[in-house]
Each structure stands twice: as C-alpha cells, then as structure tokens.
Design a protein around this motif. Structure first.
Motif: not given
Length: 284
Positions: A61-70, A123-134
């Motif tokens: 939950p912390l990661f997903a919410e922080t990513l939404r904030t970002a 929600g808590r499901v996160v997906g990053v496309p190939p070649g992208v780094q958060l």
C-alpha cells in the motif's frame, strides 16, 4: 531544544524537540522508507518493481500510494518532476549512493527523457513497461519528513538534507549566504552542490531534465522554496530548478515564495519570497 542526528536516505537527518519514543519511531520510519524506495538497496521494493518491467506486480500500500503521489506531482508540475527517470539517472552514472561515486572515464550512455505513459497503477497493482525504471526520490524524502513531523507532539523540527519542516520558530541557514526564521511549515532546497560527479569528463548531477533525459542545464546552482508541507516545498524547489530561466516566474505564478542562486552566485528572489520576508508570514 534537544536534537538527535542519524544517517538515512543518503543524508543526515536531524530531529529536534522529540521524545525518546518519537525519536525511535522517526528513525525507524526513515530506515523503513529506505528499504522500500532506495535504488541502492538490492532487495528494495522499488528494485523489485523495476525488475518486473513488462509484468503486473502486487505492490505494498505504501509503494502504490507513493507512486500515485509521484504521478500527481508530475501532472501538477507539467512533467517537470517525473518518476520515470530511473534509467536516465543510471545512464548518467548515478548507479550507487552519491557518497560512493567517483570519476568515471566512460561516456554517458544515451538515454531518452521521461516516459510515464505506460506505467499502470490500479489499487496495489503496478506495472512498468519494458525499458522504464521508476525513481521516486522526487517525493519520498519529503513525504518521510511530513510523516515524521506527525510523530512530534509539540514544537520541533525534522531536517533531511535540504528539506526541513518545523512547528515553532526555527532559524534555517540559506545556500550561499544568510538565514531566515521559519515560523511553521517547510523549507526545501534543490541544487547541485552535493550530488554531482564526473562521467566521461563531464560534470553530472541528479536533477534530470525530463525532456532530454540528461542532467539539467539549469542556470541555477540551488533553488529554495517554502510550502505548507515538506512535499509542497520540495516539489516547488525541484520544479523551479528544472524550469530553468523561467523558474522564478513559474513559482511566482503559483504564489510560491522562492529564492534562486545562480551559477555565478547571484541571488534572485521572487516577489512572493520578498513579501514573505517583509511580512514575516509562515511558509504556508
């Protein structure tokens, strides 16, 4: 006011006015955030998500919410402060803690700019496309400061690198020269004085221009901004720096007090900063 100092997130953390229990909780908070969001801790959740590029993963939950904030910050700043620049930072040579960086003769690897379009957060499901780094450092440290302040029962402060939040008057030194009294709220500075290194004989730093994927050619060495929260102040300082020569006007348009130090050492303050100093109002 008693003070306590410790190291976390690659910088010095100073806490004032906290009880023993609050100090323990604050130190634990910063170390736990480091374990979740650091690019330099192999087992961090950030590295797990980046390693799963091309697949959906279940995040905390912390990661997903922080990513939404970002991503909200990216939208509010017109893309200036973007969370998809991890690969660009690695390409510039920022692949380890800044204290461990040393001159590297290899040229900077080519890398494009920000690419937020394919990132999924449901929600808590996160997906990053190939070649992208958060890379969530644009919000993580400031959020930790704001959360740490909630653990103080009375007047006090939390300082993390160039970010400080206070409840009650606090004298804060400014880059290049001078100081101000922060009555309440937050003051944050973004600049290139500390996190910089040589790669291919060229000076690099951690403030990447999302349009080019390269360290920004901003005319400022540092930008200091005020905000009601540390997140607001830190985002404003980063956006002001990355907006380049248009930074003072951009922050003034948003009513954010800001102080700019040029590469030549010249200091420029926007109208909101001058009014704030003259009227001794809080950074809110």
């Amino acid at each position: 006011m008693s003070e306590h100092t410790f190291q976390a997130m690659g910088c010095e953390i100073v806490v004032g006015g906290a009880s023993t229990a609050a100090l323990e909780a604050i130190e634990r908070l910063f170390h736990e955030r480091d374990l979740v969001f650091s690019r330099f801790i192999a087992r961090s959740e950030l590295n797990r998500v980046n390693a799963a590029a091309g697949r959906l993963v279940l995040a905390s939950p912390l990661f997903a919410e922080t990513l939404r904030t970002a991503f909200r910050v990216a939208e509010e700043t017109g893309g200036l402060v973007d969370p998809t620049l991890g690969a660009a930072l690695v390409a510039a040579g920022y692949d380890r803690d800044s204290a461990a960086l040393a001159p590297d003769a290899r040229p900077v690897d080519p890398e494009g700019g920000a690419d937020p379009g394919g990132v999924v957060v449901l929600g808590r499901v996160v997906g990053v496309p190939p070649g992208v780094q958060l890379d969530l450092n644009g919000v993580v440290k400031a959020l930790a400061v704001d959360d740490a302040m909630k653990l103080l029962s009375g007047d006090g402060f939390v300082s993390a690198g160039g970010d400080v939040a206070a409840r009650g008057p606090l004298t804060v030194a400014l880059p290049h020269e001078g100081s101000i009294t922060l009555h309440r709220g937050s003051l944050a500075t973004s600049g290139t004085a500390k996190r910089r290194w040589l790669r291919g004989g060229v000076l690099q730093h951690h403030l990447v221009d999302p349009r080019t994927g390269r360290p920004s050619a901003s005319p400022w060495s540092s930008v200091t901004a005020c905000g009601a929260t540390c997140l607001a102040a830190d985002v404003a300082a980063k956006a002001g720096f990355l907006a380049g020569g248009g930074g003072p006007a951009w922050l003034e348009e948003h009513g954010i007090p800001a102080r700019f130090v040029g590469l030549d050492g010249e200091i420029r303050e926007n109208g909101s900063w001058e009014r704030s100093m003259r009227e001794a109002v809080a950074c809110i």
